[in-house]
Scaffold this motif. Structure first.
Motif, short mmCIF file in Angstrom:
data_model
loop_
_atom_site.label_atom_id
_atom_site.label_comp_id
_atom_site.label_asym_id
_atom_site.label_seq_id
_atom_site.Cartn_x
_atom_site.Cartn_y
_atom_site.Cartn_z
N UNK A 107 40.01 46.53 37.66
CA UNK A 107 38.77 46.78 38.40
C UNK A 107 38.85 46.17 39.80
N UNK A 108 39.88 46.53 40.52
CA UNK A 108 40.04 46.08 41.90
C UNK A 108 40.70 47.20 42.69
N UNK A 411 35.04 49.11 42.30
CA UNK A 411 36.39 49.33 42.77
C UNK A 411 37.38 49.37 41.62
N UNK A 412 38.52 50.05 41.85
CA UNK A 412 39.48 50.24 40.76
C UNK A 412 40.85 50.57 41.32
N UNK A 671 30.14 39.51 38.75
CA UNK A 671 31.48 39.79 38.22
C UNK A 671 31.85 41.25 38.42
N UNK A 672 32.94 41.48 39.16
CA UNK A 672 33.49 42.81 39.42
C UNK A 672 32.52 43.75 40.13
N UNK A 691 35.32 37.90 42.93
CA UNK A 691 34.38 38.33 41.89
C UNK A 691 35.12 38.96 40.71
N UNK A 692 36.41 38.60 40.55
CA UNK A 692 37.19 39.21 39.46
C UNK A 692 37.17 38.39 38.18
#
Length: 806
Positions: A107-108, A411-412, A671-672, A691-692
């Motif tokens: 998720x980044x 995001x991903x 978070x994420x 925020x991961x």
């Protein structure tokens, strides 16, 4: 002076000699938690215990995309100097560490989402270390993307020198024999076949061996090759006498690792970096005398440190106007990402590395010695069959759109979902100003990006995109999804060239648009039945001072868009309560049987208002969903999986239910979530790292900035009641306490039109983790750093910024 592969691998390889049992080698009950699955890695002794049925991560590491055929038409090469059918390219790439390398993306949006597959023949999934594992299998995302582009993928077998933790016993373990079999070789074949990749790169740099051991290393590779369709590439290090001595050429000291009499030992060899013109020529001649092709030799160049500023003797390797001497081995081309300051900068560096200084593979003229790989190697294309559909999805993004609708704001990255990139990056012809094509990450029809054409339009512009071999039938359609800034003439045409006149484009008008949203234009190609499409592109006519059109999809298919059969049996394999209001899940289902072929599956949660939120997508029949959020005090959440066909038709859904327990607890709402910042120190230190949910991933697991004004902003998605903020500073991530943030504030607001309100003010902090109770409601939260360290060091280093609430 020799140049070895090992010292360049410090981030992955430097460790102690202590044997750490890798996660993938431990048999675990399949009941399981819903924790993150990772790529597999082993030592020679632990791989013998590997059983995919007992490895809970194995299912998530399987590629579902077979190796596609591809071709290169010499008539259509972009650069006149490129020579077809000669030197090939192997690329040694580290996509992440040996351990903790996610199986299915994350998720980044910050990732090396490589997009120049057209110049690469084989990719080596580079890694391995003494402390983690010597044998590294590629994860499914890289295999899927490479195979979709017709590129083979190899795993790595790495034996480091003793100075870096290597043990000669590990080499002996690798070649151990049981009767007439080599058990580790059998496992290498099993892993490659189970996960769906193509071979292994063997890098044996552990000294102290003898001729008998070297012979058994060769026997092991030959045995493995005899057991299945598995390739081996050998690195020029160990000699036939058993010592480690880099030859920088194919010589009588190492040629048996390529060919020994009538026995084929390996499929190719990577020659060490310090080669010379005479050495390459003698290597070519020796390869031919052994009955082998000189293009099975890959002369290495090391670009890890300097990228396209690396000095290379191109005239010896790829002499102008003459046949190539050998093939090319690239070491660490991901320098383009690692050295960049942003995604845009990373893409610009990648274009410079592969396409040349002018962003035009047909014109690589420059005063620099690095002309770009397009100068020497013609483009290859896997677009050989219908349907062909691209949404210009780059395999990463800041959101996910489905048919133009935003279904995830998160995001991903996931290379399994990357579309085949354009063959040419970019080829625009015009008698006037040339429009600028780009991959646009601000909008998408499917996935996270689209194609944008912008600039001054004062003459006809023709954009060549794809080299193809697509036969046209009586029911063949060509469709384009486009978006214009205002209703009216799009000035856009599809451009098609046929194999009987492959360089002549036939323009097909797409007409006007009726609004500013995505619009689908479908063209009937029946008038061209019996011909074969050799190139696909776009043409823009008319005039506009500021032309700006987005293309969300380009497709060629027969008949109506077909849907696949629905999947069935959606099951939660495991669930982990991250908090009482957030879970991570391992999901699986039975693949669709019947209907149109499946391109990928999408997994959603069904919301109370009837809308859906995407949890993830994959070509596989299993998915790790890193984050399922509880909505308010709901007691159950319905999950759905649907199949998306290769024509982008959609199936019915299979469903299951996840149950929540207890009252709604406090959770980290940041978070994420989407995060932005004033800047970054490096491309891999962007705001998403803060925020991961992790502060233990090393120095790169942080947000860092050197901007004069330093701020980090997080969008919580909606106004939420907040009870506290937690900030994890430098020492929380293992760095010096002198780097802990000294002075900072936390600000909040509910809308982008509101002024920021200061909720927390801190001066004189020295702690690694700080907690700040509040009682407020906000959607947007911002950390503002006024004094970043305890000293004069100017860099802000934030490992986590958490906003707790319900």
């Amino acid at each position: 002076m020799r140049r070895t592969l090992l010292p360049l691998l410090l981030s992955a390889a430097l460790g102690t000699a202590a044997l750490a049992v890798p996660q993938a080698a431990v048999a675990a009950p399949v009941a399981a938690a819903g924790n993150q699955p990772y790529a597999s890695y082993w030592h020679p002794s632990t791989i013998l215990n590997w059983d995919p049925a007992a490895d809970p991560d194995a299912r998530f590491n399987r590629s579902k995309v077979p190796l596609q055929p591809r071709f290169s038409d010499p008539q259509l090469k972009a650069n006149p100097n490129a020579r077809a059918g000669e030197g090939k390219v192997v690329s040694l790439v580290s996509f992440g560490p040996t351990s903790n390398n996610p199986s299915q993306g994350s998720a980044s949006p910050n990732y090396y989402a490589f997009s120049h597959w057209q110049y690469v023949d084989t990719l080596v999934f580079w890694g391995g270390s003494a402390s983690e594992g010597l044998i590294l299998a590629p994860n499914s995302t890289v295999i899927d993307a490479a195979h979709r582009n017709g590129v083979k993928v190899y795993g790595t077998v790495f034996f480091p020198p003793a100075a870096y933790g290597g043990q000669l016993q590990w080499v002996r373990d690798f070649v151990q024999k049981s009767g007439s079999t080599y058990p580790v070789a059998d496992k290498l074949v099993q892993v490659a076949q189970q996960y769906g990749f193509d071979g292994w790169f063997v890098n044996q740099e552990t000294g102290g061996g003898d001729a008998a051991l070297a012979t058994e290393v060769r026997n092991t590779m030959r045995y493995a090759r005899s057991k299945g369709a598995v390739d081996f590439m050998w690195y020029d290090a160990m000699t036939e006498g058993g010592s480690v001595s880099w030859q920088n050429a194919l010589t009588s000291a190492n040629d048996a690792f390529l060919q020994e009499g009538s026995q084929r030992t390996s499929d190719s060899m990577f020659l060490n970096f310090n080669w010379s013109s005479s050495g390459l020529n003698s290597s070519k001649n020796l390869a031919r005398s052994l009955g082998r092709n000189e293009f099975e030799l890959y002369s290495g160049i090391d670009t890890e440190a300097n990228g396209y500023n690396t000095s290379v003797d191109w005239a010896s390797l790829f002499p102008a106007g003459q046949p190539h001497t050998t093939s090319l081995g690239l070491y660490r081309p991901e320098w383009t990402y690692n050295s960049s300051s942003s995604r845009a900068d990373s893409h610009a560096r990648e274009a410079r590395y592969w396409d040349g200084a002018n962003g035009d593979p047909s014109n690589t003229t420059t005063s620099s010695s690095w002309k770009g790989l397009a100068t020497y190697v013609p483009e290859s294309s896997p677009v050989t069959a219908k349907p062909f559909v691209t949404s210009f999805n780059g395999g990463q993004g800041d959101f996910w759109n489905s048919a133009g609708t935003r279904v995830s704001p998160t995001g991903w990255n996931n290379l399994s979902l990357q579309d085949v990139p354009p063959t040419y990056r970019w080829l625009v012809s015009s008698s006037g100003s040339r429009l600028t094509p780009s991959v646009d990450f601000t909008d998408a029809y499917e996935g996270g990006s689209s194609l944008r054409l912008s600039g001054t339009l004062d003459a006809v512009n023709t954009l060549r995109l794809y080299q193809t071999r697509l036969p046209v039938a009586a029911d063949t359609k060509l469709s384009v999804v486009l978006k214009t800034p205002a209703a009216g003439a799009s000035n856009l045409k599809a451009a098609v060239a046929f194999s009987d006149a492959p360089t002549t484009f036939v323009p097909l008008d797409l007409g006007a648009t009726t609004g500013t949203g995505w619009e689908h234009k479908t063209l009937d190609l029946s008038a061209y039945a019996g011909r074969t499409i050799a190139q696909l592109g776009l043409q823009v006519t008319g005039s506009a001072a500021s032309y700006d059109v987005k293309v969300g999809q380009l497709a060629v298919h027969d008949g109506a868009v077909d849907a696949p059969a629905a999947p069935s049996g959606l099951t939660v394999l495991g669930s982990t309560d991250v908090t009482a209001a957030q879970k991570s899940l391992r999901l699986a289902w039975t693949a669709s049987s019947g209907g149109a072929p499946v391109h990928h599956y999408e997994v959603y949660r069904r919301n109370a208002d009837g809308s859906r939120t995407l949890l993830g997508a994959t070509p596989n029949d299993a998915l790790f969903a890193p984050r399922l959020d509880r909505a308010g005090s709901e007691t159950t959440t319905t999950l759905e999986v649907e199949a998306v066909s290769t024509e982008y038709g959609r199936s019915g859904v299979a469903t299951t239910t996840v149950t929540w327990g207890g009252t709604t607890p406090q959770t980290n709402l940041a978070l994420n979530r989407p995060a932005t910042a004033s800047g970054t120190c490096n491309a891999n230190e962007g705001p998403a790292k803060a925020v991961n949910g992790s502060a233990s991933g090393g120095n790169g697991d942080k947000w860092c900035t050197l901007t004069s004004t330093k701020w980090l902003e997080v969008d919580l998605g909606a106004a939420k009641p907040l009870s506290s903020f937690v900030v994890k500073h430098a020492s929380a991530g293992g760095e010096s306490t002198s780097y802990n943030t000294r002075d900072f504030t936390v600000q909040v607001r509910n809308a982008t039109t509101d002024a920021w309100t200061t909720a927390v003010t801190v001066t004189g902090n020295t702690a690694g983790t700080t907690t700040h109770p509040v009682s407020l409601t906000a959607r947007y939260v911002r950390l503002v750093v006024s004094k970043p360290t305890q000293t004069t060091d100017p860099a802000a280093r934030i490992y986590e910024f958490e906003a707790w609430g319900s």
